[in-house]
Design an enzyme around this catalytic site. Sequence first.
Site, mmCIF file in Angstrom:
data_model
loop_
_atom_site.group_PDB
_atom_site.id
_atom_site.type_symbol
_atom_site.label_atom_id
_atom_site.label_comp_id
_atom_site.label_asym_id
_atom_site.label_seq_id
_atom_site.Cartn_x
_atom_site.Cartn_y
_atom_site.Cartn_z
ATOM 1 N N ASP A 128 0.872 -1.181 0.000
ATOM 2 C CA ASP A 128 0.000 0.000 0.000
ATOM 3 C C ASP A 128 0.907 1.227 0.000
ATOM 4 O OD1 ASP A 128 -2.387 1.590 0.290
ATOM 5 O OD2 ASP A 128 -1.857 1.896 2.383
ATOM 6 N N SER A 129 0.308 2.377 -0.204
ATOM 7 C CA SER A 129 1.071 3.625 -0.165
ATOM 8 C C SER A 129 1.456 3.995 1.263
ATOM 9 C CB SER A 129 0.227 4.749 -0.765
ATOM 10 O OG SER A 129 -0.933 4.910 0.029
ATOM 11 N N CYS A 133 -4.609 -1.467 -1.799
ATOM 12 C CA CYS A 133 -4.738 -0.041 -2.081
ATOM 13 C C CYS A 133 -5.700 0.103 -3.258
ATOM 14 C CB CYS A 133 -3.353 0.495 -2.440
ATOM 15 S SG CYS A 133 -3.325 2.198 -3.016
ATOM 16 N N GLU A 176 -1.343 9.027 7.749
ATOM 17 C CA GLU A 176 0.113 8.795 7.676
ATOM 18 C C GLU A 176 0.871 9.612 8.726
ATOM 19 O OE1 GLU A 176 2.134 6.763 5.644
ATOM 20 O OE2 GLU A 176 0.230 5.776 5.261
ATOM 21 N N CYS A 201 -10.879 3.646 0.064
ATOM 22 C CA CYS A 201 -9.443 3.819 0.278
ATOM 23 C C CYS A 201 -9.106 3.066 1.554
ATOM 24 C CB CYS A 201 -9.120 5.306 0.432
ATOM 25 S SG CYS A 201 -7.430 5.628 0.998
ATOM 26 N N HIS A 218 -6.911 3.464 3.689
ATOM 27 C CA HIS A 218 -6.562 4.285 4.859
ATOM 28 C C HIS A 218 -7.814 4.659 5.665
ATOM 29 C CE1 HIS A 218 -2.625 4.850 2.958
ATOM 30 N NE2 HIS A 218 -2.206 5.444 4.054
HETATM 31 N N1 DGL Z 1 -4.650 3.281 0.753
HETATM 32 C C1 DGL Z 1 -4.679 3.886 -0.545
HETATM 33 C C2 DGL Z 1 -5.996 3.529 -1.245
HETATM 34 O O1 DGL Z 1 -6.630 2.570 -0.865
HETATM 35 C C3 DGL Z 1 -4.390 5.333 -0.383
HETATM 36 C C4 DGL Z 1 -4.008 5.982 -1.633
HETATM 37 C C5 DGL Z 1 -3.158 7.183 -1.472
HETATM 38 O O2 DGL Z 1 -2.014 7.026 -1.046
HETATM 39 O O3 DGL Z 1 -3.634 8.243 -1.842
HETATM 40 O O4 DGL Z 1 -6.409 4.164 -2.175
#
Ligand code: DGL
Length: 262
Positions: A10-11, A73, A151, A183, A185
């Site tokens: 994931d990011s 993600c 984050e 998302c 997050h």
């Molecule tokens: N967790 C990512 C998602 O599900 C976040 C994306 C991001 O970093 O903008 O889209």
Amino acid sequence: MSNKPIGIFDSGVGGISIWKELQQRLPLEDTIYLADSKNAPYGEKSAETIVQLSIKNTELLLDLGCKLIVVACNTATTNAIDHLRTHYPVPFIGIEPAIKPAALGSTSGSVGVLATRGTLSSALFHSTSKNHASTIKIMEQEGTGLVELVEAGQASSETARALLKKYIQPMVASGIDHLVLGCTHYPHLIPLLKEELPAHVKIIDCGEAVANQTHRILEKQGLLAKDHGQTKHQFFTNADPSLVRSFLSGAKGEVVISFKDF
Ligand code: DGL
């Protein structure tokens, strides 16, 4: 092969919400998780950059010996999973906004989707949402700034609450009865969301469905792990490891969190 780890990326720490579901559904599996926090948010990047970042993460997970990759993600799934599936030889499990269960459950005929710009502007999201456009109204809302707050370890902050309020109020006013979290997050924001949403609005998050699908694919391909004693869960982050640690209380097995520049 079957005792090799499942790779997850994931990011940043968003996909840990998926990792938790995987651990519950697949308690014998070892895992390797990449938190690409250095490059968050993916949702503000071009589709081409999201594909490049997804390739980088995939190649690292394959080098580390993963047997299957969960793209934890929505932004990476909706922009890059087709590319990954055609270029790499392992199964990929993705996650996209769960419009279908929301549409099926809606009685008001109106559902909200909170997701990143990168997800909402993707071709995959457009085609899924078009499939439901004849039966329900879909209110889309970009969650600009929310990934950054998670984050920064501020998922419970008053700043996060204020931003969420601003995003959900127009959707609530227009009569949504389901809010799809598009998302990974955002499940970290559920405690705040529950306080701010009217009780009749159901939150839809499909972490459990991703874990079930991962189980199905591993079983179908004969890749389910056998009992091999204590499971091992490695987390690599290219930012501060203490952020990852803060999301892992109660994790079972051996958990190793390391900094890695990737
Ligand atoms: N967790 C990512 C998602 O599900 C976040 C994306 C991001 O970093 O903008 O889209």
